[in-house]
Design a protein around this motif. Structure first.
Motif: not given
Length: 176
Positions: A135-137, A140
């Protein structure tokens, strides 16, 4: 056009109030990706109004330490807007008193689609392993997340829908 001009005045008041209240970041839905389908004359009037707003608020943005950013398919904006917007974004880049983010030629679905496309290109190039994408990817790759997740989403005009605005960032926002 008169209604849009009143909207521009309301934006001015909201930004000033947010700054006085100490709000760190404010994102305003100024022009949706779907607005390009409006009559040509209306779109031209909106672009002129956007340009006028950027010119008239330039000094206030710079004098009050406001960082201006824009999210959306900004490359679709006419050169007359970009020649005012781009330098102001660049000049205010290091300001930290408040961030004012304008969603221009913006759509939440489009933003997520564009992020997925960029991740796919990186995966095809061998820069990332698709099975390791988190999810963070994704977050970003979503430009509107540069100011963080949405805490409060205010919908004006009595509407009870999100209208394709900040879909990723507003996942856990309070709605008003």
């Amino acid at each position: 056009p008169e209604g849009h001009r009143h909207g521009s005045d309301a934006v001015r008041r909201v930004v000033r109030a947010a700054r006085r209240l100490g709000i760190d970041a404010l994102t305003l839905y100024a022009f949706s990706e779907q607005n390009w389908d409006r009559p040509r004359e209306e779109v031209l009037a909106l672009m002129l109004l956007l340009r006028e707003f950027l010119v008239s608020e330039r000094a206030e943005i710079l004098d009050h330490g406001i960082r201006l950013c824009a999210v959306g398919r900004v490359d679709r904006l006419p050169p007359t807007v970009r020649e005012v917007l781009d330098p102001l974004v660049a000049e205010s880049r290091e300001h930290r008193e408040m961030t004012l983010c304008l969603a221009l030629s913006y759509g939440g679905r489009e933003e997520i689609t564009d992020a997925a496309r960029r991740l796919a290109v990186r995966a095809l190039a061998g820069d990332i392993d698709p099975s390791s994408i988190r999810e963070d990817d994704v977050a970003n790759e979503i430009p509107s997340m540069s100011v963080g997740p949405v805490d409060l989403l205010i919908r004006t005009g009595g509407e009870q829908r999100i209208s394709n605005f900040l879909l990723w960032g507003a996942a856990y926002a309070e709605l008003y």
